[in-house]
Design an enzyme around this catalytic site. Structure first.
Site, PDB file in Angstrom:
ATOM      1  N   CYS A  27      -8.628  -5.860  10.360  1.00  0.00           N
ATOM      2  CA  CYS A  27      -7.379  -5.119  10.452  1.00  0.00           C
ATOM      3  C   CYS A  27      -7.464  -4.502  12.103  1.00  0.00           C
ATOM      4  O   CYS A  27      -6.916  -5.355  12.890  1.00  0.00           O
ATOM      5  CB  CYS A  27      -7.602  -3.535   9.469  1.00  0.00           C
ATOM      6  N   HIS A  38      -8.631  -5.584   3.774  1.00  0.00           N
ATOM      7  CA  HIS A  38     -10.072  -4.972   4.119  1.00  0.00           C
ATOM      8  C   HIS A  38     -10.971  -5.106   3.109  1.00  0.00           C
ATOM      9  O   HIS A  38     -11.240  -4.597   2.086  1.00  0.00           O
ATOM     10  CB  HIS A  38      -9.924  -3.466   4.039  1.00  0.00           C
ATOM     11  N   GLU A  50     -13.956  -4.961   2.883  1.00  0.00           N
ATOM     12  CA  GLU A  50     -15.134  -3.705   2.664  1.00  0.00           C
ATOM     13  C   GLU A  50     -14.628  -2.670   1.695  1.00  0.00           C
ATOM     14  O   GLU A  50     -15.538  -2.060   1.038  1.00  0.00           O
ATOM     15  CB  GLU A  50     -15.534  -3.377   3.869  1.00  0.00           C
TER      16      GLU A  50
END
Lengths: 80, 229
Positions: free
Chosen positions: B86, B203, B205
């Protein structure tokens, strides 16, 4: 010496913000407005007094930080 | 394997990345503050999401010129793996490690939802644990994710297989409807020429643990750990 840098999007790069401004102007009744492009203006003063040196310095600033030359053009104005 | 997470003022996904790395590595990643240009040798450097330096001037522009990034760029040029997520992707394009730029989303809105992305190849450090063509579910959360690059660079990138991920629908089809931000050719992530640097807007994660509602992102971290062990 005062410097003013105009940063604008290159031709062919879509400008969604410019489009939104164009639509908003039309909605407010301002007819005949086309090709709106949004950019930014950055102003600062320089210790350098030699115009050629100042221009070279500001150009380096534009290339390194002030503009992203993948999508943006810049124009430099010097005064004083 | 050793990993470092770079923390800029305004980073807000650094600890999510830390948790995901800890889970896959079984050890602690190094957290490196943006003023620290001297940190120990690592196999992987992650630039996390967030709003580094308030996104002043352009997203990632200030971070790209920070002391720590000079070191990251130097190590990346020597072949150290770098992952930018990002805002980290925006920083990587601003440093020139990755081609192109992330512009304001085409509809001007901040987009925050799960999307599906198609993994273009499993032949990379980052995607070895995915199948080629697999459509994975990962969240996006950004205002400036509209990938743009000039035509010549784009065709050279396509020839070299530098497009890592593309936004797709649930069936894995690359459609205009599946594109959340107006990116050219639905591009969600790109590699450098040697595929040692990856930048992506989604994302991984944030969906790396079933308790978070999904774990499609985990294979990216697991794959890196296995490749860099």
């Amino acid at each position: 010496m005062k410097a003013r840098v105009h940063v604008t999007l290159k031709n062919g790069v879509l400008d969604p913000q410019g489009k939104a401004i164009e639509h908003a102007l039309a909605a407010l009744g301002f007819g005949g407005v086309n090709e709106v492009r949004q950019g930014k203006v950055i102003e600062f003063s320089l210790a350098e007094s030699d115009p050629a040196k100042a221009r070279a310095e500001v150009e380096a600033m534009c290339e390194k930080l002030l503009a992203n030359t993948v999508i943006e053009n810049y124009a430099i104005e010097l005064n004083g | 394997m050793k990993a470092a997470v770079i923390v800029f003022p305004g980073s807000n996904c650094d600890r999510d990345v830390q948790v995901a790395l800890r889970q896959s590595m079984g050890s602690e990643p190094l957290m490196v503050w943006h003023k620290d240009s001297d940190f120990e040798k690592v196999d992987l450097i992650v630039l996390p999401g967030g709003f580094s330096y308030g996104d002043y001037l352009r997203c990632g522009a200030m971070a790209a010129n920070s002391p720590v990034m000079k070191e990251v760029v130097a190590r990346a040029r020597k072949g150290v793996a770098v992952l930018g997520i990002c805002n980290g992707f925006q920083v990587l394009t601003e440093t020139g490690l990755l081609p192109g730029v992330l512009m304001r989303n085409a509809d001007l809105r901040f987009v925050c939802r799960d999307v599906r992305v198609k993994v273009e190849t499993s032949q990379s450090l980052f995607t070895a644990k995915y199948e080629q063509g697999q459509a994975i579910r990962i969240p996006v959360a950004h205002h400036d994710g509209n990938y743009f690059v000039d035509d010549d660079t784009l065709s050279a990138m396509e020839d070299r297989g530098q497009v890592a991920l593309r936004y797709c629908d649930a069936a894995g089809e690359i459609t205009a409807e599946a594109n959340p931000n107006g990116s050219l050719r639905n591009i969600a992530g790109v590699y450098n020429e040697t595929k040692t640097v990856l930048g992506l807007m989604p994302h991984p994660e944030r969906l790396a643990d079933p308790r978070m509602g999904g774990s499609d992102g985990r294979a990216l971290f697991d794959g890196l750990v296995e490749a860099l062990r």
